[in-house]
Every structure is written in C-alpha cells, then in structure tokens.
Write an enzyme that holds these catalytic residues in place. Structure first.
Site, PDB file in Angstrom:
ATOM      1  CG  LEU A  15      -2.197  -0.820   1.106  1.00  0.00           C
ATOM      2  CD1 LEU A  15      -3.061  -0.648   2.351  1.00  0.00           C
ATOM      3  CD2 LEU A  15      -2.995  -0.450  -0.129  1.00  0.00           C
ATOM      4  CG  HIS A  16       3.260   2.032  -3.524  1.00  0.00           C
ATOM      5  ND1 HIS A  16       3.095   2.917  -4.563  1.00  0.00           N
ATOM      6  CD2 HIS A  16       3.034   0.803  -4.047  1.00  0.00           C
ATOM      7  CE1 HIS A  16       2.801   2.255  -5.662  1.00  0.00           C
ATOM      8  NE2 HIS A  16       2.753   0.959  -5.379  1.00  0.00           N
ATOM      9  CB  ALA A  17       1.943   7.036  -3.451  1.00  0.00           C
TER      10      ALA A  17
END
Length: 90
Positions: A15-17
């Site tokens: 769950l990065h940007a």
C-alpha cells in the site's frame, strides 16, 4: 452494525502511494467509519497518512472494520480493492 474481515494485500508493492490513494478514496466515499489494522496498529482508513504509516507490504494481512449500514457490502468493495494488484503494467 459492525463487520470485520481479514484481507491479504495484492498490490505487488504493497500500500504505497497509488494503491493507498485508491483505497483511501473508496473508504472516504463509503460514508461510514472504516478502520484498517496491521498487527497491533489500527488507523482510520480514510486517512492517507494513517494508511501509509502502517507500512503494508505485498502479501500482508490487514483487518478491515466497517461500522454502519451496508457494512458487508462496503467490506466487499474495499476488500476487492486491496486484493487487486494495482501495480500491474497495463
């Protein structure tokens, strides 16, 4: 009504940007309180900073909790977003 579900994160980079933004916007639009938890830490799923602070990686299990009407339907939609690999090349 409250409902919870454990979901395995499918995005290959966690769950990065970009995947976090997609998930957070859906949580904001749910119209009911939503939390996401990894391990002992629980945050407001409508907070991009909160979600990013969890450091969720590919394959991690998270627990979604929804309070309110249509909790199961909201969980279905949010779980689908989390299990989808948003990092796949188009």
């Amino acid at each position: 009504m409250s409902a919870s579900r454990t979901v395995t994160v499918g995005s290959s980079n966690g769950l990065h940007a970009r995947p976090a933004k997609i998930f957070v916007e859906a949580a904001q639009n749910a119209g009911v309180p939503v939390t996401i938890a990894k391990g002992e830490k629980t945050v407001n799923a409508a907070s991009i900073l909160g979600v990013m602070s969890l450091g969720v990686e590919h394959g991690d299990d998270v627990v979604l909790t929804v309070d309110g009407d249509n909790a199961e339907q909201t969980l279905d939609a949010l779980a689908e977003l989390l299990t989808t690999d948003h990092d796949e090349a188009n």
